[in-house]
Design an enzyme around this catalytic site. Structure first.
Site, PDB file in Angstrom:
ATOM      1  N   ASP A  35      36.046 -41.144  23.736  1.00  0.00           N
ATOM      2  CA  ASP A  35      36.076 -41.578  25.136  1.00  0.00           C
ATOM      3  C   ASP A  35      36.192 -43.087  25.255  1.00  0.00           C
ATOM      4  O   ASP A  35      35.718 -43.668  26.215  1.00  0.00           O
ATOM      5  CB  ASP A  35      34.823 -41.071  25.876  1.00  0.00           C
ATOM      6  CG  ASP A  35      33.532 -41.580  25.257  1.00  0.00           C
ATOM      7  OD1 ASP A  35      33.582 -42.202  24.191  1.00  0.00           O
ATOM      8  OD2 ASP A  35      32.468 -41.374  25.864  1.00  0.00           O
ATOM      9  N   THR A  93      30.576 -35.872  19.048  1.00  0.00           N
ATOM     10  CA  THR A  93      30.065 -36.813  18.049  1.00  0.00           C
ATOM     11  C   THR A  93      30.230 -38.233  18.574  1.00  0.00           C
ATOM     12  O   THR A  93      30.977 -38.472  19.521  1.00  0.00           O
ATOM     13  CB  THR A  93      30.835 -36.664  16.721  1.00  0.00           C
ATOM     14  OG1 THR A  93      32.198 -37.038  16.921  1.00  0.00           O
ATOM     15  CG2 THR A  93      30.771 -35.241  16.212  1.00  0.00           C
ATOM     16  N   GLU A 146      30.329 -50.174  30.843  1.00  0.00           N
ATOM     17  CA  GLU A 146      31.407 -49.818  31.770  1.00  0.00           C
ATOM     18  C   GLU A 146      30.898 -49.679  33.201  1.00  0.00           C
ATOM     19  O   GLU A 146      29.756 -49.254  33.427  1.00  0.00           O
ATOM     20  CB  GLU A 146      32.013 -48.475  31.346  1.00  0.00           C
ATOM     21  CG  GLU A 146      32.606 -48.514  29.972  1.00  0.00           C
ATOM     22  CD  GLU A 146      32.933 -47.142  29.418  1.00  0.00           C
ATOM     23  OE1 GLU A 146      33.953 -47.028  28.724  1.00  0.00           O
ATOM     24  OE2 GLU A 146      32.176 -46.189  29.658  1.00  0.00           O
TER      25      GLU A 146
HETATM   26  P1  NAD Z   1      24.474 -39.206  19.944  1.00  0.00           P
HETATM   27  O1  NAD Z   1      24.628 -40.471  19.177  1.00  0.00           O
HETATM   28  O2  NAD Z   1      23.149 -38.853  20.514  1.00  0.00           O
HETATM   29  O3  NAD Z   1      24.931 -37.958  19.043  1.00  0.00           O
HETATM   30  C1  NAD Z   1      26.098 -37.957  18.270  1.00  0.00           C
HETATM   31  C2  NAD Z   1      25.913 -37.019  17.101  1.00  0.00           C
HETATM   32  O4  NAD Z   1      27.162 -36.964  16.377  1.00  0.00           O
HETATM   33  C3  NAD Z   1      24.848 -37.480  16.082  1.00  0.00           C
HETATM   34  O5  NAD Z   1      23.882 -36.457  15.907  1.00  0.00           O
HETATM   35  C4  NAD Z   1      25.652 -37.760  14.814  1.00  0.00           C
HETATM   36  O6  NAD Z   1      24.921 -37.461  13.633  1.00  0.00           O
HETATM   37  C5  NAD Z   1      26.835 -36.832  14.991  1.00  0.00           C
HETATM   38  N1  NAD Z   1      28.035 -37.201  14.206  1.00  0.00           N
HETATM   39  C6  NAD Z   1      28.590 -38.421  14.056  1.00  0.00           C
HETATM   40  N2  NAD Z   1      29.706 -38.330  13.288  1.00  0.00           N
HETATM   41  C7  NAD Z   1      29.845 -37.017  12.977  1.00  0.00           C
HETATM   42  C8  NAD Z   1      30.809 -36.283  12.230  1.00  0.00           C
HETATM   43  N3  NAD Z   1      31.840 -36.897  11.643  1.00  0.00           N
HETATM   44  N4  NAD Z   1      30.661 -34.937  12.118  1.00  0.00           N
HETATM   45  C9  NAD Z   1      29.604 -34.301  12.713  1.00  0.00           C
HETATM   46  N5  NAD Z   1      28.662 -34.953  13.419  1.00  0.00           N
HETATM   47  C10 NAD Z   1      28.779 -36.287  13.569  1.00  0.00           C
HETATM   48  O7  NAD Z   1      25.567 -39.278  21.096  1.00  0.00           O
HETATM   49  P2  NAD Z   1      25.614 -38.441  22.459  1.00  0.00           P
HETATM   50  O8  NAD Z   1      24.884 -39.128  23.545  1.00  0.00           O
HETATM   51  O9  NAD Z   1      25.326 -36.999  22.165  1.00  0.00           O
HETATM   52  O10 NAD Z   1      27.166 -38.603  22.811  1.00  0.00           O
HETATM   53  C11 NAD Z   1      28.154 -37.980  21.997  1.00  0.00           C
HETATM   54  C12 NAD Z   1      29.492 -38.562  22.363  1.00  0.00           C
HETATM   55  O11 NAD Z   1      29.856 -38.127  23.671  1.00  0.00           O
HETATM   56  C13 NAD Z   1      29.507 -40.093  22.402  1.00  0.00           C
HETATM   57  O12 NAD Z   1      30.677 -40.540  21.751  1.00  0.00           O
HETATM   58  C14 NAD Z   1      29.552 -40.426  23.880  1.00  0.00           C
HETATM   59  O13 NAD Z   1      30.205 -41.643  24.126  1.00  0.00           O
HETATM   60  C15 NAD Z   1      30.338 -39.241  24.401  1.00  0.00           C
HETATM   61  N6  NAD Z   1      30.153 -38.935  25.812  1.00  0.00           N
HETATM   62  C16 NAD Z   1      31.248 -38.534  26.503  1.00  0.00           C
HETATM   63  C17 NAD Z   1      31.123 -38.203  27.845  1.00  0.00           C
HETATM   64  C18 NAD Z   1      32.319 -37.704  28.587  1.00  0.00           C
HETATM   65  O14 NAD Z   1      32.263 -37.594  29.815  1.00  0.00           O
HETATM   66  N7  NAD Z   1      33.403 -37.384  27.927  1.00  0.00           N
HETATM   67  C19 NAD Z   1      29.878 -38.307  28.488  1.00  0.00           C
HETATM   68  C20 NAD Z   1      28.762 -38.704  27.739  1.00  0.00           C
HETATM   69  C21 NAD Z   1      28.909 -39.006  26.396  1.00  0.00           C
END
Ligand code: NAD
Length: 355
Positions: free
Chosen positions: A237, A211, A66
Site C-alpha cells: 500500500d 504483511t 499520510e
Molecule cells: P504488522 O506489522 O502488525 O503485521 C505484519 C505481519 O507480517 C507481521 O506479523 C510479520 O511477521 C509478517 N510478515 C512480514 N513479512 C512476511 C513475509 N514475507 N511472509 C509472511 N509474513 C510476513 O502490520 P499490520 O498492521 O497487520 O499491517 C499489515 C499491512 O497492511 C501493512 O503493510 C499495512 O501498511 C497494511 N495496511 C493496509 C491497509 C489497506 O487499506 N490496504 C490498511 C491497514 C494496513
C-alpha cells in the site's frame, strides 16, 4: 466573582481509544465490520458525488505519514495515518491513526475519533464488501499470509461476508501465528498453522495477504494460485512496498479490481505495471455498471491500498452508532467568540489589568 464566559460552547463529539475499544468489544467487532461494510457500499454507490484525491504522503526512511481527505459536499472527512514497518521491532504499532468529520457549510469539526482500531475495522469492512461482490459465494476456507495487527479483523470480515470460519495462517513470525490462533479460536474459528505460505494457500478459496515490509516482497507466488480464488491483497500500500509475484497480475485468468486508480497506480501491486495497465474500478461494480466475477474459475484480485471514502464511511458509522451512548464525549475544540469578529474578546476578561 464569576466571570461571564465571552464565548459559545459548541461541542465536538469525540471517541477516544478507551471508548472505541469498549464500544467495539460490547457491540462485537464482526457486527461493526459488517455495519461499516454496508456504509462503504452505500458510499461507493454514490462515488461520483465525492471530491477525490490520492492521499498525501510524507515518506522517510522510518515509514510514511499520510493525510487522506474527501468530501461529499455536505460532510468533509480526513484521516491522519502512518505506516512504519520497522515499528513493532521497536515496541510500536506499524499503523496508528485518528480522523475527523466536519460540516462543509461552516467548516466546523463535528466528530473526532481514534482510528488505529477503527482503521483495522474499516479495512476488514472494505475487504468484506469487496468479497461479497467478487469472491465465490461457496467460499469455505481463508488463507491468511501475515498475522499481525490487521489479521484477526480480516478473518472476521471474511466470516461476516462469506460465512468463512476455517482459516489457515502463515507468518514468518511463529509468535504472530500463535497469537492469531489464540485470539480467533475462542470466537469459533478453526485455525490451522501452516508450515509455509504455499501450504497455507493450497486449497483456499480466499487468500488475504497482510504483511508489512517496505520492500518488493513476494509472499504469494504465481504457481500457488488456483482457479476461482479471490485474492485480497491489503499489505502492499505504498511506493516500493508490494507483496505479490508480479506475474500474478499478468495471468489471463486474473482481473484486478481497485479503489481509486490514481492512488493505486502509485501505491498498489500495480505500481510496477505500465500506466495503462487494465483495472476495474470497484465503485462501478458496486453501482452495477460493470460485472464483478465473470465465472467460477476466474481469479479476482483486490489490489487494496485503503481510500479516504472508506474512512469517511467508517467515521459516519461510528458517529451514528455512538451518539447518545456512554462511549462518546463532548470536547471543546472550536474557539467561538459570541461576536464572530471579536476573537480577542475571548481573552480580555481574563487578562490581568495593565498587561
Ligand atoms: P504488522 O506489522 O502488525 O503485521 C505484519 C505481519 O507480517 C507481521 O506479523 C510479520 O511477521 C509478517 N510478515 C512480514 N513479512 C512476511 C513475509 N514475507 N511472509 C509472511 N509474513 C510476513 O502490520 P499490520 O498492521 O497487520 O499491517 C499489515 C499491512 O497492511 C501493512 O503493510 C499495512 O501498511 C497494511 N495496511 C493496509 C491497509 C489497506 O487499506 N490496504 C490498511 C491497514 C494496513
Amino acid at each position: 466573582m464569576q466571570i461571564a464566559q465571552p464565548y459559545l460552547l459548541r461541542m465536538t463529539l469525540f471517541v477516544d481509544v478507551r471508548n472505541m475499544v469498549r464500544w467495539t468489544a460490547e457491540t462485537g467487532p464482526e457486527q461493526i465490520i459488517d455495519g461499516i461494510s454496508r456504509y462503504i457500499e452505500q458510499d461507493f454507490a454514490r462515488w461520483e458525488s465525492f471530491d477525490k484525491i490520492a492521499r498525501v504522503g510524507s515518506h522517510t526512511p522510518f515509514g510514511v505519514i499520510e493525510l487522506m481527505p474527501t468530501s461529499d459536499g455536505e460532510t468533509y472527512a480526513f484521516k491522519y495515518v502512518n505506516g512504519h514497518p520497522s515499528n513493532p521491532a521497536r515496541g510500536y504499532q506499524t499503523v496508528s491513526a485518528f480522523g475527523a468529520l466536519a460540516d462543509v457549510h461552516n467548516g466546523y469539526p463535528v466528530f473526532l475519533a481514534e482510528m488505529t482500531l477503527l482503521t483495522a475495522l474499516r479495512t476488514a469492512a472494505m475487504s468484506a464488501m469487496v468479497a461479497r461482490h467478487l469472491a465465490r459465494p461457496d467460499s469455505r476456507r481463508l488463507a491468511l499470509i501475515g498475522a499481525g495487527s490487521q489479521a484477526e479483523f480480516q478473518a472476521l470480515g471474511m466470516r461476516a461476508a462469506l460465512g468463512i470460519s476455517e482459516v489457515t495462517v502463515w507468518d514468518t513470525d511463529p509468535a504472530a501465528m500463535a497469537k492469531l490462533a489464540r485470539n480467533l479460536t475462542p470466537l469459533g474459528f478453526d485455525v490451522t498453522i501452516a508450515a509455509s505460505g504455499r501450504e497455507a494457500v493450497r486449497g483456499a478459496d480466499v487468500v488475504t495477504t497482510c504483511t508489512a515490509d517496505k520492500a518488493r516482497a513476494t509472499v504469494l507466488q504465481d504457481e500457488w494460485i488456483e482457479p476461482g480464488m479471490h485474492l485480497n491483497a491489503i499489505g502492499g500500500d505504498c511506493p516500493g512496498k508490494t507483496e505479490l509475484d508480479p506475474t500474478i497480475l499478468l495471468r489471463d485468468d486474473v482481473e484486478v479490481f481497485v479503489e481509486f486508480p490514481p492512488q493505486t497506480r502509485i501505491e498498489g501491486e500495480i505500481q510496477a505495471m505500465p500506466a495503462d495497465f487494465p483495472v476495474t474500478e470497484l465503485w462501478e461494480v458496486v453501482a452495477g455498471r460493470r460485472p464483478g466475477r465473470s465465472s467460477a474459475s476466474q481469479v479476482t484480485l483486490f489490489d487494496s491500498v485503503g481510500f479516504a471514502i472508506e474512512d469517511l464511511s467508517a467515521l459516519r458509522y461510528v458517529r451514528d452508532a455512538v451518539r447518545g451512548t456512554p462511549w462518546v464525549d463532548d470536547i471543546d475544540l472550536v474557539a467561538e467568540p459570541e461576536d464572530p469578529k471579536d476573537l480577542f474578546g475571548m481573552l480580555t476578561a481574563l487578562l490581568p489589568i495593565g498587561s
